[in-house]
Design a protein around this motif. Structure first.
Motif, PDB file in Angstrom:
ATOM      1  N   ARG A  34       0.832  -1.192   0.000  1.00  0.00           N
ATOM      2  CA  ARG A  34       0.000   0.000   0.000  1.00  0.00           C
ATOM      3  C   ARG A  34       0.872   1.249   0.000  1.00  0.00           C
ATOM      4  N   GLY A  70      -2.764   4.345  -3.166  1.00  0.00           N
ATOM      5  CA  GLY A  70      -2.869   3.221  -4.086  1.00  0.00           C
ATOM      6  C   GLY A  70      -2.013   2.062  -3.644  1.00  0.00           C
ATOM      7  N   SER A  71      -1.677   1.210  -4.600  1.00  0.00           N
ATOM      8  CA  SER A  71      -0.869   0.020  -4.323  1.00  0.00           C
ATOM      9  C   SER A  71       0.253  -0.074  -5.345  1.00  0.00           C
ATOM     10  N   ALA A 265      -8.289  -5.908  -7.660  1.00  0.00           N
ATOM     11  CA  ALA A 265      -7.613  -5.381  -8.846  1.00  0.00           C
ATOM     12  C   ALA A 265      -6.129  -5.701  -8.837  1.00  0.00           C
ATOM     13  N   THR A 266      -5.510  -5.667  -7.648  1.00  0.00           N
ATOM     14  CA  THR A 266      -4.079  -5.966  -7.576  1.00  0.00           C
ATOM     15  C   THR A 266      -3.796  -7.412  -7.981  1.00  0.00           C
ATOM     16  N   TRP A 284      -1.381   1.131  -8.858  1.00  0.00           N
ATOM     17  CA  TRP A 284      -2.821   1.266  -9.124  1.00  0.00           C
ATOM     18  C   TRP A 284      -3.389   2.244  -8.106  1.00  0.00           C
ATOM     19  N   SER A 286      -6.026   4.530  -5.978  1.00  0.00           N
ATOM     20  CA  SER A 286      -7.320   4.242  -5.364  1.00  0.00           C
ATOM     21  C   SER A 286      -7.937   5.527  -4.829  1.00  0.00           C
ATOM     22  N   PRO A 292      -9.728   0.652  -5.791  1.00  0.00           N
ATOM     23  CA  PRO A 292      -8.961   0.964  -7.007  1.00  0.00           C
ATOM     24  C   PRO A 292      -9.829   1.666  -8.037  1.00  0.00           C
TER      25      PRO A 292
END
Length: 424
Positions: A34, A70-71, A265-266, A284, A286, A292
């Motif tokens: 994260r 996001g990630s 999504a990840t 990605w 969020s 996301p």
């Protein structure tokens, strides 16, 4: 030497498989972390309210984690394939007709003055034949795709459908029961959502609210999915128009992808990274609730090009486990019965162009397709000539007839050069 007795063979095979399992897991696992943007500095010139404005795009698109939560997704470790060296294309010697006035100029002129290219990578038969960058551009750094994410999401949903995880004929409200009880969504099939021809109407006020709830601009309170769930009614036109595939309905497509596969999504991105043999960390973005965003995928230029190569490989070796079914590649590479004419803002590619499943066919003969993003960012795949052209750009306009025409001229010039050099 005699064969081992059957009773001994089973434990031996079991030990071999047990030893191999960690290796197989390592091949498909990604590291996800994260990410939270750092607090703004007092004298920062670019901030959270203007990082995607035209003057700041080059910095903003390349540094999404500085402005959005996001990630970060690190792909499985790969051994980089070493290909024989290939003679590089000379962008100063290659001549292209400038669509602005039909005067023949260098390819560099179009890249710098018509498309505003920051980085471009051209693959021919899997080999890099052009790696073009502005000063300071990093081809290994993740960069926001914005609406160019949507065709990738469509690929994910089509793959899920081919695996029997979701029925494309169902209404969107059947796949997303959180949105159930709404007549408008019940009449909207997942197939229409995949094609980007929903007919959903969004007022300017709603579009601005979507940007706020997604976190692209300040002011959101609910998060993008809570806002979508609270929306009522969902008005639709009687005849869906060919609007550009961007806006709030993209969030529905990502939501469907997660619901159908029962993966975040990840996780879906990790599968994609494994499938294209990604080299670099992705990001990605969020919203503030950790959801996301449909426009939030960021890939490196190298991995964006690898996505195009992955689609080439699907057509070349359709029997293998791949990114999407072979029929999907055949569909988007040509002009089929389900294709529709291009939206007005894309017709600079050609009056005979078409689009389906959020992929664009620029028109004319040949098996080819393109992903069109904003500001000139694009991914062009020519299946007949095994060529991929990946472009990251920051044109001042999101789209324009001259920008579209310049993209097509550049794509075709690069393929034509391959013809002359390799004797097709």
């Amino acid at each position: 030497m005699t064969d081992p007795a059957p009773g001994l063979l089973r434990p031996i095979l079991g030990c071999v498989l047990c030893a191999a399992l960690p290796l197989l897991a390592a091949e498909t696992s990604c590291r996800t972390q994260r990410s939270v943007p750092p607090p703004p500095e007092g004298q920062s010139i670019v901030g959270g309210d203007d990082w995607l404005r035209p003057g700041n795009l080059r910095f903003g698109l390349a540094h999404p984690a500085s402005f959005m939560p996001g990630s970060r997704i690190e792909p499985p470790p790969r051994t980089e394939r070493r290909m024989p060296p290939q003679r590089q294309i000379d962008v100063d010697r290659m001549r292209v007709r400038d669509p602005a006035d039909e005067v023949e100029r260098s390819l560099r002129h179009l890249l710098d003055n018509r498309i505003d290219v920051d980085g471009m990578m051209v693959l021919r038969r899997g080999r890099v034949v052009l790696d073009y960058r502005r000063t300071g551009f990093d081809p290994a750094s993740p960069r926001l795709l914005l609406e160019a994410t949507h065709p990738v999401l469509a690929m994910m949903v089509v793959k899920a459908s081919a695996e029997g995880l979701v029925d494309r004929s169902k209404g969107v409200d059947r796949v997303l029961p959180e949105l159930g009880g709404n007549t408008g969504l019940g009449k909207l099939s997942l197939t229409r959502l995949l094609h980007g021809r929903t007919g959903l109407e969004w007022t300017p006020v709603e579009r601005e609210r979507w940007r706020q709830e997604a976190g692209w601009t300040p002011g959101g309170r609910l998060g993008v999915r809570a806002w979508l769930t609270a929306r009522s009614p969902w008005p639709r036109k009687l005849e869906p128009g060919a609007d550009l595939p961007s806006g709030p309905e993209g969030e529905l497509l990502l939501w469907v992808a997660e619901k159908a596969t029962r993966k975040p999504a990840t996780g879906l991105l990790c599968e994609l990274q494994s499938g294209i043999r990604a080299q670099d960390t992705a990001f990605w973005a969020s919203d503030g609730q950790g959801t996301p965003l449909a426009d939030g995928l960021a890939l490196s230029l190298r991995d964006f090009a690898a996505l195009g190569q992955g689609l080439l490989d699907v057509r070349a070796r359709p029997g293998r486990r791949s990114l999407v079914p072979a029929w999907f590649v055949e569909t988007v590479a040509g002009v089929g019965s389900s294709a529709h004419g291009l939206p007005a803002l894309w017709r600079g590619l050609g009056e005979d162009g078409s689009w389906q499943y959020r992929f664009v066919h620029p028109g004319g003969a040949g098996r080819r397709t393109a992903i069109l993003g904003a500001f000139g960012t694009s991914l062009y795949i020519d299946f007949d000539h095994a060529t991929v052209v990946a472009i990251y750009a920051t044109h001042p306009e999101r789209t324009s007839p001259l920008l579209m025409a310049s993209l097509r001229r550049s794509w075709e010039a690069l393929v034509k050069t391959g013809d002359a050099r390799e004797g097709y």
